[in-house]
Design a protein around this motif. Sequence first.
Motif, mmCIF file in Angstrom:
data_model
loop_
_atom_site.group_PDB
_atom_site.id
_atom_site.type_symbol
_atom_site.label_atom_id
_atom_site.label_comp_id
_atom_site.label_asym_id
_atom_site.label_seq_id
_atom_site.Cartn_x
_atom_site.Cartn_y
_atom_site.Cartn_z
ATOM 1 N N UNK A 77 64.352 38.883 72.120
ATOM 2 C CA UNK A 77 63.595 38.438 70.944
ATOM 3 C C UNK A 77 62.084 38.412 71.161
ATOM 4 N N UNK A 78 61.631 38.682 72.363
ATOM 5 C CA UNK A 78 60.203 38.594 72.675
ATOM 6 C C UNK A 78 59.752 39.835 73.438
ATOM 7 N N UNK A 79 58.454 40.070 73.414
ATOM 8 C CA UNK A 79 57.893 41.217 74.112
ATOM 9 C C UNK A 79 56.433 40.933 74.441
ATOM 10 N N UNK A 80 55.679 41.985 74.703
ATOM 11 C CA UNK A 80 54.246 41.879 74.973
ATOM 12 C C UNK A 80 53.531 42.950 74.169
ATOM 13 N N UNK A 81 52.278 42.679 73.838
ATOM 14 C CA UNK A 81 51.451 43.681 73.171
ATOM 15 C C UNK A 81 50.985 44.661 74.237
ATOM 16 N N UNK A 89 51.620 37.896 74.854
ATOM 17 C CA UNK A 89 53.041 37.624 74.586
ATOM 18 C C UNK A 89 53.290 37.647 73.085
ATOM 19 N N UNK A 90 54.384 38.273 72.671
ATOM 20 C CA UNK A 90 54.735 38.333 71.259
ATOM 21 C C UNK A 90 56.166 37.831 71.086
ATOM 22 N N UNK A 91 56.342 36.933 70.126
ATOM 23 C CA UNK A 91 57.643 36.308 69.890
ATOM 24 C C UNK A 91 58.094 36.651 68.475
ATOM 25 N N UNK A 92 59.332 37.132 68.329
ATOM 26 C CA UNK A 92 59.785 37.615 67.034
ATOM 27 C C UNK A 92 60.981 36.844 66.472
#
Length: 170
Positions: A77-81, A89-92
């Motif tokens: 559910x999460x990744x990085x730019x 950090x990016x959380x979706x």
Amino acid sequence: GDVYKRQVIYNYNAKLARRKGAVIGVQVTLPYSLAKSANSNLIVGDNTSIQTNLIDLRAPVKIGNNVIIGSGVKIITCSHNIDSLDWEFKSYGIQIDDFSWIATNALILPSCRHIKFGSVVGAGSVCLQDTEKMDVVSGNPSIFFRKRKRIHENLIVESLLGNDLLQYIK
């Protein structure tokens, strides 16, 4: 004997997940390892079977009613730019609607945020994007295969794993 034992285990796992802050409906089957790592980001509806502990709960995961999530399924559910100097950090998060089936060993990546009503993600598929209602998707990357003709509304999901003892007795 065996059915009763499974019923007790699944009920214990659901209670443990609730104690950890998750919202878990009735007749939900989930592994102990997932229950142990559960938090308030996990919301699961009724009559749902989860057979994996590989669900990233750093962002909201909302799973509907009568959903089947097979063994070995991984949901990220999460990744990085990747263009960020700071590796931001990016959380979706993700929403999985009622009557969906994510088959064995599927991989759901953060770019997929909504598996819509009645969708099927084929075994071993790598799902990069949202599905539409009643879509059957498969492959790597997963692509639209066909529309599903009907949902599994007659299946008592918990009976798949012997979690329906109390229902059966009634």
